[in-house]
Motif scaffolding. Sequence first.
Motif, mmCIF file in Angstrom:
data_model
loop_
_atom_site.group_PDB
_atom_site.id
_atom_site.type_symbol
_atom_site.label_atom_id
_atom_site.label_comp_id
_atom_site.label_asym_id
_atom_site.label_seq_id
_atom_site.Cartn_x
_atom_site.Cartn_y
_atom_site.Cartn_z
ATOM 1 N N ASP A 94 0.647 -1.292 0.190
ATOM 2 C CA ASP A 94 0.072 0.162 -0.017
ATOM 3 C C ASP A 94 0.924 1.237 -0.051
ATOM 4 O OD1 ASP A 94 -2.260 -1.515 0.015
ATOM 5 O OD2 ASP A 94 -2.605 -1.353 2.400
ATOM 6 N N HIS A 120 -8.243 -3.320 -3.130
ATOM 7 C CA HIS A 120 -7.404 -2.424 -1.913
ATOM 8 C C HIS A 120 -7.700 -3.305 -0.555
ATOM 9 C CE1 HIS A 120 -6.284 1.011 -4.210
ATOM 10 N NE2 HIS A 120 -7.406 0.689 -4.540
ATOM 11 N N GLN A 169 -11.803 -1.856 1.452
ATOM 12 C CA GLN A 169 -11.950 -1.051 0.251
ATOM 13 C C GLN A 169 -13.490 -0.282 0.333
ATOM 14 O OE1 GLN A 169 -10.599 -2.425 -3.445
ATOM 15 N NE2 GLN A 169 -12.060 -1.735 -4.672
#
Length: 241
Positions: free
Chosen positions: A48, A211, A215
């Motif tokens: 990330d 993600h 998310q």
Amino acid sequence: MTRFDGVRALVFDVFGTVVDWREGVAREAAPFLARHGRHDVDPHAFADAWRARYQPAMEECRSGRRPFTRLDVLHRENLEAVLADLGLDPRRIGEAELDDLNRAWHRLDPWPEAVAGVTRLKRRFTVAPLSNGNIALLTAMAKRAGIPWDAVLGAEVAQAYKPRPEAYLRTAEVLGLRPPELCLVAAHNDDLRAARAAGLVTAFVPRPAEHGTGQTADLTPVEPWDAVARDFQDLAHRLGC
């Protein structure tokens, strides 16, 4: 008659739409972090952090503050910055090891149905990436993952990063198409919005795990895109492939 009656090619956003960048980068970061004594760093958090520098690095090129620079170079610079943030001196890590970790972006796995879906869509349309990735990166990724592109178009083709209009318009030009003959398939509403503004047809395919479990963005279409599908197989079905 739908807008797809005139579409001759589908071009795909790649990172997040075709491949799972977060899991792939985390997988390769884990042994790297362990070798350098950072067992305390979550590999997904590392992925990330690396990805968080992606847009700002490209914005330097979009704004004209920096000449167009291929993504492999930007990724490498961003990697060194992330390592420095963790207290790891890139100068004390071998160039070969840094280069290998940087190529994690070349070795990302496709989403489970992606290859089969692109293969079906290829029956009716020319298929190619429209990505911020560079040609060497996308070629290596496709070869490893078996993604059956008809052409590998990297950001060098347009000399521009999305969402600059040139990224979409020059891709259409290179394929010998008018913008309405080209459809962007993407999991990101902002990418589709820019493609539509450039005159392209649009198809939204959500990737709710891009993600991780937390998310919140791009879970649903935020505009009435020309097609909305669950995944690439569903998109192939909707487009008669």
